[in-house]
Design a protein around this motif. Sequence first.
Motif, PDB file in Angstrom:
ATOM      1  N   SER A   1     -79.862  51.440  41.035  1.00 38.75           N
ATOM      2  CA  SER A   1     -80.712  52.553  42.261  1.00 38.75           C
ATOM      3  C   SER A   1     -80.440  53.323  43.034  1.00 38.75           C
ATOM      4  CB  SER A   1     -81.081  50.462  43.355  1.00 38.75           C
ATOM      5  OG  SER A   1     -80.449  50.874  44.223  1.00 38.75           O
TER       6      SER A   1
ATOM      7  N   ASN B   1     -82.911  50.183  30.071  1.00 42.17           N
ATOM      8  CA  ASN B   1     -83.293  50.969  30.564  1.00 42.17           C
ATOM      9  C   ASN B   1     -84.106  51.405  31.227  1.00 42.17           C
ATOM     10  OD1 ASN B   1     -80.738  51.919  29.281  1.00 42.17           O
ATOM     11  ND2 ASN B   1     -81.767  52.845  27.005  1.00 42.17           N
TER      12      ASN B   1
ATOM     13  N   LYS C   1     -82.502  50.273  34.629  1.00 44.24           N
ATOM     14  CA  LYS C   1     -81.686  50.560  34.824  1.00 44.24           C
ATOM     15  C   LYS C   1     -80.767  49.577  35.035  1.00 44.24           C
ATOM     16  CE  LYS C   1     -84.413  54.471  37.260  1.00 44.24           C
ATOM     17  NZ  LYS C   1     -83.980  54.781  38.429  1.00 44.24           N
TER      18      LYS C   1
ATOM     19  N   LEU D   1     -74.232  58.894  35.808  1.00 47.21           N
ATOM     20  CA  LEU D   1     -75.334  59.274  36.451  1.00 47.21           C
ATOM     21  C   LEU D   1     -75.812  60.202  36.490  1.00 47.21           C
ATOM     22  CD1 LEU D   1     -75.219  56.567  39.826  1.00 47.21           C
ATOM     23  CD2 LEU D   1     -76.391  55.781  36.715  1.00 47.21           C
TER      24      LEU D   1
ATOM     25  N   SER E   1     -76.696  55.288  26.397  1.00 46.40           N
ATOM     26  CA  SER E   1     -77.917  55.141  26.991  1.00 46.40           C
ATOM     27  C   SER E   1     -78.786  54.536  25.467  1.00 46.40           C
ATOM     28  CB  SER E   1     -78.494  56.230  27.091  1.00 46.40           C
ATOM     29  OG  SER E   1     -77.927  57.762  26.023  1.00 46.40           O
TER      30      SER E   1
ATOM     31  N   ARG F   1     -78.590  46.165  27.522  1.00 43.84           N
ATOM     32  CA  ARG F   1     -78.700  47.152  28.964  1.00 43.84           C
ATOM     33  C   ARG F   1     -80.786  47.167  29.130  1.00 43.84           C
ATOM     34  NH1 ARG F   1     -76.235  53.123  28.817  1.00 43.84           N
ATOM     35  NH2 ARG F   1     -77.964  54.054  30.230  1.00 43.84           N
TER      36      ARG F   1
ATOM     37  N   ILE G   1     -78.933  57.822  33.253  1.00 41.64           N
ATOM     38  CA  ILE G   1     -77.629  57.289  33.092  1.00 41.64           C
ATOM     39  C   ILE G   1     -77.436  57.949  31.329  1.00 41.64           C
ATOM     40  CG2 ILE G   1     -76.929  54.849  33.131  1.00 41.64           C
ATOM     41  CD1 ILE G   1     -79.360  53.791  35.264  1.00 41.64           C
TER      42      ILE G   1
END
Length: 121
Positions: free
Chosen positions: A25, A73, A76, A99, A53, A71, A31
Motif C-alpha cells: 500500500s 497485481n 498489489k 517497488l 510481475s 500474486r 511492483i
Amino acid sequence: QVQLVESGGGLVQAGGSLRLSCAASGSIFRINNMGWYRQAPGKQRELVASITSGGSTNYADSVKGRFTISRDNAKKTIYLQMSSLKPEDTAVYYCNADLGISGWPGVRNWWGQGTQVTVSS
C-alpha cells in the motif's frame, strides 16, 4: 506511507497448511519482483519463493512441491500457500518487493514486518 503488510501466520501441526498474504500500500506505481523470505532463530534469512510481475516463480529446494506463491497485481498482493508443513518450516516469514514509488527515482527494495509461522511436531 509505503507498506508491505503480512498476515496469515500462526501455529499449525506438522502436515497442516497455512496461507500467508502480503499487501502493498501507499504511493506505489509499479511492483516488480515480489517474494517471501524466512528467518529461523539463529539462522540467516533465506529466500523461500519469488514471483515476477509476469508470474514466473522460483522456489527454494526445501519447499518445492509443498509451497505455492501467487500474486494478484490488481490488489498489489502476493500469497504463499504452504502445505505439508514441517517443524523445520518454523520461522518468521517476511514479504519483500521491488517497488516503484511516486517521487522516488528508480526501484526500491522494501520489506514487511514479518509474520511468525510455528509448526509443531
